[in-house]
Write a protein that holds these residues in place. Sequence first.
Motif, PDB file in Angstrom:
ATOM      1  N   GLY A  25      14.073  -3.016   7.745  1.00  0.00           N
ATOM      2  CA  GLY A  25      14.204  -4.398   7.539  1.00  0.00           C
ATOM      3  C   GLY A  25      13.282  -4.891   6.871  1.00  0.00           C
ATOM      4  O   GLY A  25      13.044  -6.295   6.347  1.00  0.00           O
ATOM      5  N   LEU A  26      11.863  -4.547   6.801  1.00  0.00           N
ATOM      6  CA  LEU A  26      10.721  -5.038   6.317  1.00  0.00           C
ATOM      7  C   LEU A  26      10.942  -5.174   4.705  1.00  0.00           C
ATOM      8  O   LEU A  26      10.295  -6.050   3.946  1.00  0.00           O
ATOM      9  CB  LEU A  26       9.620  -4.201   6.511  1.00  0.00           C
ATOM     10  CG  LEU A  26       8.933  -4.213   7.807  1.00  0.00           C
ATOM     11  CD1 LEU A  26       7.672  -3.398   7.841  1.00  0.00           C
ATOM     12  CD2 LEU A  26       8.354  -5.674   8.191  1.00  0.00           C
ATOM     13  N   HIS A  27      11.756  -4.436   4.055  1.00  0.00           N
ATOM     14  CA  HIS A  27      12.199  -4.444   2.646  1.00  0.00           C
ATOM     15  C   HIS A  27      13.102  -5.486   2.243  1.00  0.00           C
ATOM     16  O   HIS A  27      13.317  -5.741   1.101  1.00  0.00           O
ATOM     17  CB  HIS A  27      12.679  -2.936   2.293  1.00  0.00           C
ATOM     18  CG  HIS A  27      11.806  -1.957   2.257  1.00  0.00           C
ATOM     19  ND1 HIS A  27      11.349  -1.398   3.369  1.00  0.00           N
ATOM     20  CD2 HIS A  27      10.876  -1.525   1.430  1.00  0.00           C
ATOM     21  CE1 HIS A  27      10.418  -0.360   3.235  1.00  0.00           C
ATOM     22  NE2 HIS A  27      10.142  -0.409   1.847  1.00  0.00           N
ATOM     23  N   SER A  28      13.324  -6.401   3.158  1.00  0.00           N
ATOM     24  CA  SER A  28      14.262  -7.461   2.956  1.00  0.00           C
ATOM     25  C   SER A  28      13.465  -8.684   2.589  1.00  0.00           C
ATOM     26  O   SER A  28      12.704  -9.184   3.437  1.00  0.00           O
ATOM     27  CB  SER A  28      15.408  -7.731   4.257  1.00  0.00           C
ATOM     28  OG  SER A  28      15.902  -9.005   3.876  1.00  0.00           O
ATOM     29  N   ALA A  51       2.016   2.900   9.362  1.00  0.00           N
ATOM     30  CA  ALA A  51       0.978   3.560   8.930  1.00  0.00           C
ATOM     31  C   ALA A  51       1.205   4.448   7.395  1.00  0.00           C
ATOM     32  O   ALA A  51       0.705   4.386   6.360  1.00  0.00           O
ATOM     33  CB  ALA A  51       0.253   4.556   9.575  1.00  0.00           C
ATOM     34  N   ASP A  52       2.586   5.029   7.493  1.00  0.00           N
ATOM     35  CA  ASP A  52       3.183   5.774   6.458  1.00  0.00           C
ATOM     36  C   ASP A  52       3.376   4.903   5.314  1.00  0.00           C
ATOM     37  O   ASP A  52       3.134   5.273   4.084  1.00  0.00           O
ATOM     38  CB  ASP A  52       4.378   6.573   6.765  1.00  0.00           C
ATOM     39  CG  ASP A  52       4.784   7.469   5.766  1.00  0.00           C
ATOM     40  OD1 ASP A  52       4.296   8.490   5.343  1.00  0.00           O
ATOM     41  OD2 ASP A  52       5.998   7.407   5.177  1.00  0.00           O
ATOM     42  N   LEU A  53       4.314   3.660   5.681  1.00  0.00           N
ATOM     43  CA  LEU A  53       4.615   2.695   4.682  1.00  0.00           C
ATOM     44  C   LEU A  53       3.388   2.202   4.027  1.00  0.00           C
ATOM     45  O   LEU A  53       3.111   1.832   2.739  1.00  0.00           O
ATOM     46  CB  LEU A  53       5.314   1.577   5.355  1.00  0.00           C
ATOM     47  CG  LEU A  53       5.540   0.487   4.740  1.00  0.00           C
ATOM     48  CD1 LEU A  53       6.459   0.987   3.126  1.00  0.00           C
ATOM     49  CD2 LEU A  53       6.650  -0.492   5.048  1.00  0.00           C
ATOM     50  N   LEU A  54       2.021   2.134   4.659  1.00  0.00           N
ATOM     51  CA  LEU A  54       1.001   1.364   4.256  1.00  0.00           C
ATOM     52  C   LEU A  54       0.234   2.314   3.427  1.00  0.00           C
ATOM     53  O   LEU A  54      -0.273   2.027   2.207  1.00  0.00           O
ATOM     54  CB  LEU A  54       0.315   0.596   5.330  1.00  0.00           C
ATOM     55  CG  LEU A  54      -1.200  -0.114   4.792  1.00  0.00           C
ATOM     56  CD1 LEU A  54      -0.677  -1.433   3.910  1.00  0.00           C
ATOM     57  CD2 LEU A  54      -1.769  -0.479   5.932  1.00  0.00           C
ATOM     58  N   VAL A  62       6.775  -5.540  -6.119  1.00  0.00           N
ATOM     59  CA  VAL A  62       7.036  -6.288  -5.107  1.00  0.00           C
ATOM     60  C   VAL A  62       6.058  -5.887  -3.623  1.00  0.00           C
ATOM     61  O   VAL A  62       6.434  -4.799  -3.270  1.00  0.00           O
ATOM     62  CB  VAL A  62       8.600  -6.263  -4.517  1.00  0.00           C
ATOM     63  CG1 VAL A  62       9.058  -6.981  -3.266  1.00  0.00           C
ATOM     64  CG2 VAL A  62       9.361  -6.547  -5.904  1.00  0.00           C
ATOM     65  N   SER A  63       5.188  -6.900  -3.423  1.00  0.00           N
ATOM     66  CA  SER A  63       4.427  -6.362  -2.259  1.00  0.00           C
ATOM     67  C   SER A  63       4.631  -6.612  -0.688  1.00  0.00           C
ATOM     68  O   SER A  63       3.988  -5.884   0.039  1.00  0.00           O
ATOM     69  CB  SER A  63       2.864  -6.866  -2.771  1.00  0.00           C
ATOM     70  OG  SER A  63       2.795  -8.378  -2.743  1.00  0.00           O
ATOM     71  N   GLN A  64       5.560  -7.422  -0.857  1.00  0.00           N
ATOM     72  CA  GLN A  64       5.843  -8.071   0.530  1.00  0.00           C
ATOM     73  C   GLN A  64       5.855  -6.928   1.615  1.00  0.00           C
ATOM     74  O   GLN A  64       5.468  -7.055   2.830  1.00  0.00           O
ATOM     75  CB  GLN A  64       6.967  -9.099   0.707  1.00  0.00           C
ATOM     76  CG  GLN A  64       6.606 -10.407   0.039  1.00  0.00           C
ATOM     77  CD  GLN A  64       6.660 -10.413  -1.631  1.00  0.00           C
ATOM     78  OE1 GLN A  64       6.712  -9.236  -2.248  1.00  0.00           O
ATOM     79  NE2 GLN A  64       6.705 -11.527  -2.221  1.00  0.00           N
ATOM     80  N   PRO A  65       6.680  -6.011   1.457  1.00  0.00           N
ATOM     81  CA  PRO A  65       7.102  -5.023   2.540  1.00  0.00           C
ATOM     82  C   PRO A  65       5.964  -4.400   3.157  1.00  0.00           C
ATOM     83  O   PRO A  65       5.724  -4.388   4.352  1.00  0.00           O
ATOM     84  CB  PRO A  65       8.085  -3.983   1.811  1.00  0.00           C
ATOM     85  CG  PRO A  65       8.803  -4.519   0.942  1.00  0.00           C
ATOM     86  CD  PRO A  65       7.660  -5.682   0.196  1.00  0.00           C
ATOM     87  N   VAL A 104      -1.721  -6.951  -0.733  1.00  0.00           N
ATOM     88  CA  VAL A 104      -1.686  -5.972   0.252  1.00  0.00           C
ATOM     89  C   VAL A 104      -2.828  -5.816   0.774  1.00  0.00           C
ATOM     90  O   VAL A 104      -3.042  -6.033   2.099  1.00  0.00           O
ATOM     91  CB  VAL A 104      -0.912  -4.567   0.215  1.00  0.00           C
ATOM     92  CG1 VAL A 104      -0.863  -3.873   1.300  1.00  0.00           C
ATOM     93  CG2 VAL A 104       0.396  -4.934  -0.720  1.00  0.00           C
ATOM     94  N   ARG A 105      -3.813  -5.538   0.051  1.00  0.00           N
ATOM     95  CA  ARG A 105      -5.239  -5.585   0.512  1.00  0.00           C
ATOM     96  C   ARG A 105      -5.922  -6.882   1.315  1.00  0.00           C
ATOM     97  O   ARG A 105      -6.608  -7.054   2.146  1.00  0.00           O
ATOM     98  CB  ARG A 105      -6.243  -5.119  -0.624  1.00  0.00           C
ATOM     99  CG  ARG A 105      -5.849  -3.723  -1.075  1.00  0.00           C
ATOM    100  CD  ARG A 105      -6.737  -3.050  -2.024  1.00  0.00           C
ATOM    101  NE  ARG A 105      -8.095  -2.909  -1.750  1.00  0.00           N
ATOM    102  CZ  ARG A 105      -8.554  -1.530  -1.326  1.00  0.00           C
ATOM    103  NH1 ARG A 105      -7.384  -0.881  -1.338  1.00  0.00           N
ATOM    104  NH2 ARG A 105      -9.601  -1.347  -0.980  1.00  0.00           N
TER     105      ARG A 105
END
Length: 300
Positions: A25-28, A51-54, A62-65, A104-105
């Motif tokens: 859902g974070l990828h929407s 943590a794995d995603l980050l 596309v940085s939002q997720p 992201v940072r």
Amino acid sequence: MFPAVQEPLPRDAQDAASLSSLIRGLHSLVDGPAYIGQLIAYGPKAIPALADLLLCGTPVTVSQPRQWAAEALGGLRAYEVLLAYLRQPINIGSPVVQHAEEAVRNAAARELGGFQTEETFTVLLDCLRRRPLPGVIETIGQYRRAQVAPYLIDCLEDDVCRTAGIQALEGLADSIRGLLVESALVRMPPLPEFESPSSIRRRRCCTRLLEHLDLAEDEVKRLTPLLREKDPDLVIAVAQVLLHTPHFSHFQSILFHLTRVQHTVGWWLQDEFRSLTFQIEEKLSQTEGEASCHANPHSL
């Protein structure tokens, strides 16, 4: 023959499927922010997947997720994951991807505002030295430590970081007064070269930051020559400083230099210029009135 009845998934499998759905859902780009709260409500079990995603997600345009993953980790107080991410160096060839990863940072650094430890300060300071970003500046500024002031002053030359740098320096106030005076005077490159636009912007900002501080007499004397500068923004900034300090009374000099740069004052400074000119003329009028009274005591 009746169809086989599908056995319900074990509880652990259900949880894993639910978590995977939330992470997806974070990828929407439309509904992604709504999943942040759901992941926080899911609890600490969501931390490994986030943590794995980050930490392991590939930087993309596309940085939002991954920004939202950092926000969810902050909400779950998984600060060690955020610190581990900020320790990672950025070596990205594409400027577009680099810009996205910096977003992201920024998000990760801002989430560390709730975890003010020496370790956090050290990581943020290292980030500030390597690649200053608004999120890093905002969070490290909360520590209000004068040792970061030189790096913050350098940030005043950066259009992206300037606003965050000003706010962080405002929090340090009187403890860095001397450093602000010094930076207001230092032009780069030095004469006879033409000063760079970034150097002028830094000096303007430093001078503005001095407006509400209690300057010593020797600091006022050092700043006074800035009235002779060509840049109208800088002249107006130092005029504001001198007008409000008790250690300066040569108001005619301020008026002279304001008049000198009047034709180059930008539209965004016109109101301030007129107000400043009016205040100085009032000061001069009061001074002349007092001098007249002293010269003719019987006129009272």
